[in-house]
Scaffold this active site. Structure first.
Site, PDB file in Angstrom:
ATOM      1  N   GLN A  51     -23.616 -14.904  -1.561  1.00 20.80           N
ATOM      2  CA  GLN A  51     -24.832 -14.084  -1.632  1.00 20.80           C
ATOM      3  C   GLN A  51     -25.870 -14.676  -2.574  1.00 20.80           C
ATOM      4  O   GLN A  51     -27.046 -14.325  -2.494  1.00 20.80           O
ATOM      5  CB  GLN A  51     -24.492 -12.657  -2.087  1.00 20.80           C
ATOM      6  N   GLU A 135     -16.153  -7.747  -0.031  1.00 14.36           N
ATOM      7  CA  GLU A 135     -16.517  -9.005  -0.707  1.00 14.36           C
ATOM      8  C   GLU A 135     -15.771 -10.202  -0.113  1.00 14.36           C
ATOM      9  O   GLU A 135     -16.343 -11.285   0.022  1.00 14.36           O
ATOM     10  CB  GLU A 135     -16.260  -8.912  -2.215  1.00 14.36           C
TER      11      GLU A 135
HETATM   12 NI    NI Z   1     -22.140  -7.196   0.386  1.00 13.68          NI
END
Ligand code: NI
Length: 171
Positions: A51, A135
């Site tokens: 991310q 995650e």
């Molecule tokens: Ni996420």
């Protein structure tokens, strides 16, 4: 303290598979420190390295609260056992302003390395179990919206396009 930029859907890096971490070196240590700052600043309850544009198998999670934080830094995390089903509304820092229920396992046993490289096994349920699954999905190039039914997914795409257009107008 260093904040890193969080990539947003539909950035193609978010669909890439991340590579295992071989050595927990200076680079990984500073990556994790930056991820912690970035997650708390957002604020969010979890963040995966892809991310912030780094395709390494590293995640952080904090499902605690301000009085009682519970920061987990997990290197090379994997789900080794799971049971049950649940469906809770999820969101993601890479998909701002969108929430949807996703089917997950209600109990998972995870194994991961801590920052010293020691392997840890942990059994989780509730929000923490969902956070680990969410995650770890990121490390496999999967967003929670990828787990929606095809009908819901096409509704997401339409709705999200509107959200992105509104954000552009506000700039
Ligand atoms: Ni996420």
């Amino acid at each position: 303290m260093a904040l890193r930029r969080i990539l947003h859907y539909p950035d193609p890096l978010l669909n890439q598979k991340s590579a295992p971490v071989e050595y927990i070196d200076e680079q990984i240590i500073s990556l994790v420190a930056d991820m912690v700052d970035t997650m708390y600043a957002a604020p969010g309850v979890g963040l995966a390295a892809p991310q912030v544009g780094v395709l390494k198998r590293v995640i952080i999670i904090d499902c605690g609260n301000r009085e009682d934080p519970d920061l987990i830094r997990a290197v090379n995390p994997q789900i080794v056992d799971s049971e049950g089903e649940c469906s809770e509304e999820e969101g993601c820092l890479s998909v701002p302003d969108y929430y949807a229920s996703v089917k997950r396992k209600s109990w998972v046993k995870v194994s991961y390395q801590d920052m010293q490289g020691h392997w840890i096994e942990r059994e989780c349920e509730g929000l923490l179990a969902i956070a680990f699954q969410h995650e770890i999905d990121h490390l496999d190039g999967k967003l929670f919206v990828d787990r929606l039914s095809s009908l819901k997914k096409s509704m997401f795409r339409k709705k999200y396009q509107r959200i992105m257009e509104q954000q552009k107008e506000q700039l």
